[in-house]
Design an enzyme around this catalytic site. Structure first.
Site, short mmCIF file in Angstrom:
data_model
loop_
_atom_site.label_atom_id
_atom_site.label_comp_id
_atom_site.label_asym_id
_atom_site.label_seq_id
_atom_site.Cartn_x
_atom_site.Cartn_y
_atom_site.Cartn_z
CG HIS A 194 -1.70 -1.38 1.20
ND1 HIS A 194 -2.85 -1.60 0.49
CD2 HIS A 194 -1.42 -2.54 1.82
CE1 HIS A 194 -3.25 -2.84 0.67
NE2 HIS A 194 -2.38 -3.43 1.47
CB ALA A 195 0.49 4.78 0.17
#
Length: 135
Positions: free
Chosen positions: A75-76
């Site tokens: 993900h980020a």
């Protein structure tokens, strides 16, 4: 996903890449079987064509590079890390408050100081419960 970022011990980065490569190849095999069964009229439906990575990407090396260029994982993570007041890179304090602002907290995977070695849902749930504690 940077395959050389995070855990690389014992070739973990290559193992991750190989897993995705295997999944992509299995998907192609399933698509080929499905389309073949359509031709033989054993399955209803319509013919599907692979759009990405496309028929020009065939070898393991080409597929691996395609995955490295396109896949995004973890993900980020780590873009707003939590950390000590003395850490110049720590965007958040120990209560997930954004330094230099009033009334703004971040409770998601961007607050991790490092990529965790586990599926990230568990740490995010723990953080969200921690965030609910009184300020």
């Amino acid at each position: 996903m940077s395959f050389d970022t995070g855990t690389t011990t014992d070739g973990a980065d290559q193992k991750d890449l190989n897993s995705i490569l295997q999944a992509l190849k299995m998907s192609r095999q399933a698509l080929a079987k499905y389309n073949n069964d359509l031709v033989l009229n054993t399955l209803p439906g319509s013919n599907f064509t692979e759009f990405f990575p496309g028929p020009e990407v065939q070898t393991d090396e080409e597929l691996g590079q395609y995955i490295k260029n396109r896949a995004w994982g973890h993900h980020a993570l780590c873009t707003n890390p939590i950390g000590a007041d003395s850490d110049p890179h720590a965007v958040l304090d120990s209560k997930f408050r954004v330094r230099g602002t009033q009334g703004l907290r971040v409770v998601d995977s961007s607050s991790f100081p490092r990529i965790p070695g586990v599926f990230i849902t568990a740490p995010i749930l723990v953080m969200s419960e921690r965030r609910r504690m009184p300020s």
